[in-house]
Design a protein around this motif. Structure first.
Motif, PDB file in Angstrom:
ATOM      1  N   MET A  23       0.910  -1.094  -0.010  1.00  0.00           N
ATOM      2  CA  MET A  23      -0.022  -0.109   0.099  1.00  0.00           C
ATOM      3  C   MET A  23       1.021   1.197  -0.002  1.00  0.00           C
ATOM      4  N   THR A  24       0.578   2.127  -0.794  1.00  0.00           N
ATOM      5  CA  THR A  24       1.264   3.608  -0.993  1.00  0.00           C
ATOM      6  C   THR A  24       0.942   4.401   0.164  1.00  0.00           C
ATOM      7  N   SER A  25       2.111   4.878   0.948  1.00  0.00           N
ATOM      8  CA  SER A  25       1.971   5.784   1.923  1.00  0.00           C
ATOM      9  C   SER A  25       1.383   7.140   1.473  1.00  0.00           C
ATOM     10  N   LEU A  26       0.958   8.003   2.495  1.00  0.00           N
ATOM     11  CA  LEU A  26       0.166   9.153   2.195  1.00  0.00           C
ATOM     12  C   LEU A  26       1.498  10.107   1.612  1.00  0.00           C
ATOM     13  N   LYS A  27       2.679  10.017   2.007  1.00  0.00           N
ATOM     14  CA  LYS A  27       3.988  10.855   2.003  1.00  0.00           C
ATOM     15  C   LYS A  27       4.310  10.483   0.240  1.00  0.00           C
ATOM     16  N   THR A  28       4.271   9.323   0.288  1.00  0.00           N
ATOM     17  CA  THR A  28       4.588   8.868  -1.379  1.00  0.00           C
ATOM     18  C   THR A  28       3.604   9.067  -2.273  1.00  0.00           C
ATOM     19  N   LEU A  29       2.349   9.126  -2.004  1.00  0.00           N
ATOM     20  CA  LEU A  29       1.303   9.476  -2.801  1.00  0.00           C
ATOM     21  C   LEU A  29       1.379  11.098  -3.142  1.00  0.00           C
ATOM     22  N   LYS A  30       1.601  11.900  -1.881  1.00  0.00           N
ATOM     23  CA  LYS A  30       1.687  13.239  -2.094  1.00  0.00           C
ATOM     24  C   LYS A  30       3.018  13.564  -2.975  1.00  0.00           C
ATOM     25  N   LYS A  31       3.792  12.834  -2.851  1.00  0.00           N
ATOM     26  CA  LYS A  31       5.250  13.061  -3.447  1.00  0.00           C
ATOM     27  C   LYS A  31       4.964  12.827  -4.926  1.00  0.00           C
ATOM     28  N   HIS A  32       4.201  11.937  -5.384  1.00  0.00           N
ATOM     29  CA  HIS A  32       4.058  11.609  -6.703  1.00  0.00           C
ATOM     30  C   HIS A  32       3.158  12.841  -7.289  1.00  0.00           C
ATOM     31  N   LEU A  33       2.085  13.078  -6.580  1.00  0.00           N
ATOM     32  CA  LEU A  33       1.165  14.047  -7.145  1.00  0.00           C
ATOM     33  C   LEU A  33       1.572  15.631  -7.461  1.00  0.00           C
ATOM     34  N   GLU A  46      -7.002  15.469  -8.700  1.00  0.00           N
ATOM     35  CA  GLU A  46      -8.238  14.833  -8.728  1.00  0.00           C
ATOM     36  C   GLU A  46      -8.477  14.985  -7.116  1.00  0.00           C
ATOM     37  N   ARG A  47      -7.678  14.455  -6.334  1.00  0.00           N
ATOM     38  CA  ARG A  47      -7.796  14.685  -4.698  1.00  0.00           C
ATOM     39  C   ARG A  47      -6.390  14.504  -4.037  1.00  0.00           C
ATOM     40  N   VAL A  48      -6.396  15.434  -3.074  1.00  0.00           N
ATOM     41  CA  VAL A  48      -5.226  15.418  -2.451  1.00  0.00           C
ATOM     42  C   VAL A  48      -5.387  14.583  -0.982  1.00  0.00           C
ATOM     43  N   PRO A  49      -4.454  13.806  -0.703  1.00  0.00           N
ATOM     44  CA  PRO A  49      -4.716  12.842   0.447  1.00  0.00           C
ATOM     45  C   PRO A  49      -4.511  13.934   1.701  1.00  0.00           C
ATOM     46  N   GLU A  50      -5.380  13.932   2.571  1.00  0.00           N
ATOM     47  CA  GLU A  50      -5.445  14.827   3.489  1.00  0.00           C
ATOM     48  C   GLU A  50      -4.719  14.157   5.075  1.00  0.00           C
ATOM     49  N   GLU A  51      -4.081  14.887   5.800  1.00  0.00           N
ATOM     50  CA  GLU A  51      -3.398  14.669   7.116  1.00  0.00           C
ATOM     51  C   GLU A  51      -3.878  15.560   7.890  1.00  0.00           C
ATOM     52  N   ASP A  52      -3.864  15.298   9.216  1.00  0.00           N
ATOM     53  CA  ASP A  52      -4.503  15.890  10.327  1.00  0.00           C
ATOM     54  C   ASP A  52      -3.824  17.492  10.346  1.00  0.00           C
ATOM     55  N   HIS A  53      -2.761  17.721   9.951  1.00  0.00           N
ATOM     56  CA  HIS A  53      -1.923  18.676  10.139  1.00  0.00           C
ATOM     57  C   HIS A  53      -2.074  19.994   8.871  1.00  0.00           C
ATOM     58  N   ASP A  54      -2.897  19.435   7.950  1.00  0.00           N
ATOM     59  CA  ASP A  54      -3.002  20.093   6.713  1.00  0.00           C
ATOM     60  C   ASP A  54      -3.950  21.234   7.008  1.00  0.00           C
ATOM     61  N   ILE A  55      -3.730  22.403   6.577  1.00  0.00           N
ATOM     62  CA  ILE A  55      -4.597  23.698   6.299  1.00  0.00           C
ATOM     63  C   ILE A  55      -5.236  23.575   5.324  1.00  0.00           C
ATOM     64  N   VAL A  56      -6.732  23.918   5.093  1.00  0.00           N
ATOM     65  CA  VAL A  56      -7.356  23.732   3.964  1.00  0.00           C
ATOM     66  C   VAL A  56      -7.445  25.177   3.486  1.00  0.00           C
ATOM     67  N   LEU A  57      -7.474  25.554   2.233  1.00  0.00           N
ATOM     68  CA  LEU A  57      -7.623  27.037   1.867  1.00  0.00           C
ATOM     69  C   LEU A  57      -8.928  27.438   1.635  1.00  0.00           C
ATOM     70  N   HIS A  58      -9.075  28.835   1.822  1.00  0.00           N
ATOM     71  CA  HIS A  58     -10.605  29.161   1.762  1.00  0.00           C
ATOM     72  C   HIS A  58     -10.950  29.258   0.251  1.00  0.00           C
ATOM     73  N   GLU A  59      -9.793  29.731  -0.516  1.00  0.00           N
ATOM     74  CA  GLU A  59      -9.848  30.172  -2.198  1.00  0.00           C
ATOM     75  C   GLU A  59      -8.565  29.659  -2.687  1.00  0.00           C
ATOM     76  N   ILE A  60      -8.809  29.726  -4.330  1.00  0.00           N
ATOM     77  CA  ILE A  60      -7.523  29.517  -4.897  1.00  0.00           C
ATOM     78  C   ILE A  60      -7.792  30.563  -6.171  1.00  0.00           C
ATOM     79  N   LEU A  61      -6.702  31.241  -6.581  1.00  0.00           N
ATOM     80  CA  LEU A  61      -6.589  32.156  -7.380  1.00  0.00           C
ATOM     81  C   LEU A  61      -5.888  31.575  -8.700  1.00  0.00           C
TER      82      LEU A  61
END
Length: 195
Positions: free
Chosen positions: A1-11, A168-183
């Motif tokens: 199984m791919t770790s979140l860290k590895t998946l984020k690195k790939h994305l 398509e989808r960012v794998p989330e972790e507990d420490h991640d901050i979600v953006l209000h907007e994107i420009l």
């Protein structure tokens, strides 16, 4: 199984590859158009403190955006890397000395005033349609925003990227901050009813 860290690195690598492939002249034009969108869509005044960033490699050049917001009364600041885990935000004043920082960026001299931003233009490698982002892997912004939250502050978080950096989808972790907007070059997009 791919770790979140590895998946984020790939994305991250895929999104940055798409960004790097954009025509350099087109990136400049898109950055200028995004500055106009910011000027028209992000309301600022004398109490507004906008944190921008000095663009690296093929990032959106947010300097025209920052200067457009300053013309509407905002104070500006840039991140200053203090150590391997911490950044603060130092006021950017016309004519004040700039110094080299880590990662090939520059920022205001250590004598510049440290500010708490009310609006943050947040750099990123990739994002999804929920406002989740992948940074560059060091976690500086997640920690800096968490510190502002701990002080009772809620800065408006505006990610800045090109449309091609969306995944398509960012794998989330507990420490991640979600953006209000994107420009992006296609406009200012809000997430989950964020204000």
């Amino acid at each position: 199984m791919t770790s979140l860290k590895t998946l984020k690195k790939h994305l991250r690598a895929e999104a940055l590859g798409r960004r790097d492939a954009l025509d350099a002249f087109w990136r400049v034009e898109a950055s200028l158009e995004m500055a106009e969108t910011a000027r028209d869509s992000i309301e600022v005044g004398p109490d507004s403190i906008v944190a921008g960033f000095w663009p690296l490699r093929t990032e959106v050049d947010v300097r025209p955006m920052m200067f457009a917001l300053r013309e509407h009364g905002a104070r500006l600041c840039l991140p200053a890397i203090l150590d391997k885990t911490t950044i603060d935000f130092r006021e950017l004043v016309r004519g004040a000395p700039m110094v080299e920082m880590a990662f090939g960026t520059v920022g205001p001299h250590e004598e510049a005033e440290v500010l708490d931003p009310t609006i943050m233009l947040v750099p990123l490698a990739a994002f999804d349609d929920r406002g989740h982002r992948i940074g560059y892997g060091a976690g500086y912004y997640d920690r800096a925003i968490a510190r502002l939250h701990a002080k009772g502050l809620e800065p408006r978080l505006v990610g800045v990227a090109f449309d091609c950096q969306q995944v398509e989808r960012v794998p989330e972790e507990d420490h991640d901050i979600v953006l209000h907007e994107i420009l992006t070059e296609s406009g200012l997009h809000r997430f989950n009813g964020a204000g």
